[in-house]
Design an enzyme around this catalytic site. Structure first.
Site, PDB file in Angstrom:
ATOM      1  N   GLU A  37      16.015  -0.069   5.559  1.00 16.10           N
ATOM      2  CA  GLU A  37      16.606   0.084   4.224  1.00 16.10           C
ATOM      3  C   GLU A  37      16.000   1.239   3.447  1.00 16.10           C
ATOM      4  O   GLU A  37      16.534   2.339   3.432  1.00 16.10           O
ATOM      5  CB  GLU A  37      16.441  -1.226   3.442  1.00 16.10           C
ATOM      6  CG  GLU A  37      17.308  -1.304   2.197  1.00 16.10           C
ATOM      7  CD  GLU A  37      17.319  -2.696   1.591  1.00 16.10           C
ATOM      8  OE1 GLU A  37      18.014  -2.885   0.584  1.00 16.10           O
ATOM      9  OE2 GLU A  37      16.625  -3.592   2.105  1.00 16.10           O
ATOM     10  N   CYS A  43       8.176  -3.768  -2.188  1.00 13.58           N
ATOM     11  CA  CYS A  43       7.220  -3.544  -3.273  1.00 13.58           C
ATOM     12  C   CYS A  43       7.608  -2.354  -4.144  1.00 13.58           C
ATOM     13  O   CYS A  43       7.731  -2.468  -5.353  1.00 13.58           O
ATOM     14  CB  CYS A  43       5.818  -3.328  -2.709  1.00 13.58           C
ATOM     15  SG  CYS A  43       4.601  -2.859  -3.954  1.00 13.58           S
ATOM     16  N   GLY A 189       4.173 -18.853 -10.403  1.00 14.52           N
ATOM     17  CA  GLY A 189       3.220 -17.908  -9.830  1.00 14.52           C
ATOM     18  C   GLY A 189       3.411 -16.561 -10.494  1.00 14.52           C
ATOM     19  O   GLY A 189       4.105 -16.440 -11.514  1.00 14.52           O
ATOM     20  N   ALA A 326       0.618  -6.388  -2.103  1.00 16.87           N
ATOM     21  CA  ALA A 326       0.817  -5.066  -1.508  1.00 16.87           C
ATOM     22  C   ALA A 326      -0.504  -4.439  -1.091  1.00 16.87           C
ATOM     23  O   ALA A 326      -0.615  -3.842  -0.011  1.00 16.87           O
ATOM     24  CB  ALA A 326       1.536  -4.153  -2.500  1.00 16.87           C
ATOM     25  N   HIS A 452     -19.308   2.489 -24.656  1.00 15.46           N
ATOM     26  CA  HIS A 452     -18.842   1.887 -25.918  1.00 15.46           C
ATOM     27  C   HIS A 452     -18.037   2.922 -26.696  1.00 15.46           C
ATOM     28  O   HIS A 452     -18.408   4.091 -26.735  1.00 15.46           O
ATOM     29  CB  HIS A 452     -20.055   1.445 -26.746  1.00 15.46           C
ATOM     30  CG  HIS A 452     -19.693   0.946 -28.105  1.00 15.46           C
ATOM     31  ND1 HIS A 452     -19.218  -0.323 -28.332  1.00 15.46           N
ATOM     32  CD2 HIS A 452     -19.719   1.565 -29.315  1.00 15.46           C
ATOM     33  CE1 HIS A 452     -18.985  -0.480 -29.628  1.00 15.46           C
ATOM     34  NE2 HIS A 452     -19.289   0.661 -30.245  1.00 15.46           N
TER      35      HIS A 452
END
Length: 473
Positions: A37, A43, A189, A326, A452
């Site tokens: 494809e 992903c 999930g 992935a 910082h």
């Protein structure tokens, strides 16, 4: 006539397959990759990348609605669904083109079509590829890596078979032609929660149903509880210890019967349903059984070096089971190829050191053992936590929701796990990943200087808190 003999053939060009092919080429192997494809796989084309583009839109939209908190004015806020989707698709297309470039750069032969294992020959297994014209060509390689990925799991007995219109998988959910005013998400999930977060942010009435006793069940319990409170505060409806018994498709809506943990069933009507209850490996049509490759519970069985046990045949990524990530697939691809090449420096993958990220609002990220699992493993632990509201950068960003939690071995000081929820924690988590890879102790983290003002200071403070040395709370 096209060349048909290679050192390595990879079946599947997702994040596991194409990375494996590139590493093989770097190591001097004559390499081919078979893809039916799109280069980049699910992903890149239909998963990780385009969904993050959608979620970025949702994040910007949410910030626009709260512009006054930053001293800004934004009126008549709205969105163009088609434009939102097109932005996502454009990004996916751009990156797919990038994979194509990488294949050319690394002199990897790209074969369009569906590949399957054939009979063995003198040099190794053969791969038969059925082209888009229906013709079959046989290729030969010393080694073959199967990286065909996985697809969404379905629940046929409840009528939950995706139809592309009313019942969606992730693919339909990221390319909607209709914005559902009322949406049912089955499964909490990463995939389910990310889509629930996206549609909820844009104004959909979202109901999440989860069979287990908490959402994001793979995460630390405190993170799951915090996430649920945050999502419900955003207007999301969440039902845990619940299941969808059946659905009925009616024209342009879905009637769903949901049984809660009290045993009572409620029927409601939704415009669309997203099915996100896990995935199953794409093992069909690959000639696995004929080749002697073992498949259990929809996944190919492999050893620590990704070998199937059949000479010259390997498998990587989602096809081999959880975690379905992935970056896990990519790392497995490199391990597999380097082992094939005879490297002495390659190490098996430690799944406990694979970070997991969920790009909802607020973001969730973790690596290593949860507090519960560490204790179940017999470890005596020290746990530290630091809230976003104690961090100057978080306050300046207007992102005071969240915390960072660290789990250490009480005796050795080993970092066993880190669990985060809040802004940009998907970027912060790799700091803990590096620490675990380097086998850092609490002392190493104590002596690391964190800049910082940054969100990363909370990583430091969380470690300090575990040993009673926290400064800013």
């Amino acid at each position: 006539m096209a060349d048909t003999k290679f050192d390595l053939i990879v079946i599947g060009a997702g994040p596991g397959g194409y990375v494996a092919a590139i590493r093989a080429s770097q190591l001097g192997m004559k390499t081919a990759i078979v893809e039916r494809e799109h280069l980049g796989g699910v992903c890149l084309n239909w998963g990780c990348i385009p969904t993050k583009a959608l979620l970025r839109t949702a994040e910007v939209y949410t910030n626009m609605k709260h512009a006054s908190a930053f001293g800004l004015k934004a009126e008549n806020i709205g969105f163009d669904l088609d434009a939102v989707v097109q932005r996502s698709r454009k990004i996916a297309k751009q990156l797919a083109g990038g994979v194509g470039y990488l294949m050319k750069k690394n002199k990897i032969t790209v074969i369009d079509g569906e590949g399957r294992l054939g009979g063995a020959n003198g040099s190794g297994p053969s791969v038969i590829v059925k082209g888009k014209d229906g013709k079959e060509t046989t290729y030969h390689a010393t080694n073959t890596i199967i990286a065909t990925g996985a697809r969404a799991r379905t629940i046929p007995q409840a009528g939950l078979e995706p139809d592309g219109k009313l019942i969606w998988t992730a693919r339909e959910a990221m390319t909607p032609d209709h914005f559902p005013k009322k949406l049912l998400v089955i499964g909490s999930g990463a995939i389910g929660i990310e889509f629930a977060s996206f549609y909820n942010a844009l104004g959909s009435d979202v109901h999440v149903v989860e069979m287990l006793d908490r959402i994001l069940p793979a995460e630390d319990k405190e993170v799951s509880a915090f996430a649920r409170k945050a999502f419900e505060g955003q207007g999301m409806k969440i039902s845990t210890e619940a299941k969808v018994d059946k659905v009925e498709l009616n024209g342009d809506s879905v009637k769903a019967t949901i049984t809660g943990k009290d045993g009572k069933s409620v029927t409601d009507v939704y415009e669309r349903v997203i099915l996100a209850i896990g995935i199953v490996g794409n093992t069909e049509g690959l000639g696995l059984e004929e080749a002697g490759v073992k498949v259990e519970k929809g996944h190919v069985v492999v050893d620590e070096w990704l070998s199937t046990g059949v000479k010259g045949v390997y498998a990587i990524g989602d096809l081999t089971g959880p975690p379905w990530l992935a970056h896990k697939a990519s790392h497995e691809g490199i391990i597999c190829v380097e082992k094939i090449a005879g490297s002495n420096s390659v190490h098996p993958l430690d799944v406990k050191r694979i970070p997991g990220c969920t790009y909802c609002q607020p973001q969730v990220a973790s690596v290593g053992l949860t507090e519960e699992k560490a204790k179940a493993a017999g470890r005596k632990v020290k746990v530290g936590k630091f809230p976003f509201q104690g961090n100057g950068k978080a306050i300046a960003l207007g992102e005071q929701e969240g915390f960072i939690k660290t789990v250490f071995d009480e005796k050795t000081g080993e970092l066993l796990g880190a669990h985060c929820i809040g802004a940009e924690v998907t970027e912060l988590i790799q700091g803990f990943g590096i620490a675990m890879t380097l086998e850092a102790t609490e002392e190493d983290l104590f002596h690391t200087v964190f800049p910082h003002p940054t969100l990363s200071e909370m990583m430091h403070e969380s470690a300090l808190d575990a040993f009673g040395r926290v400064v800013h709370i």
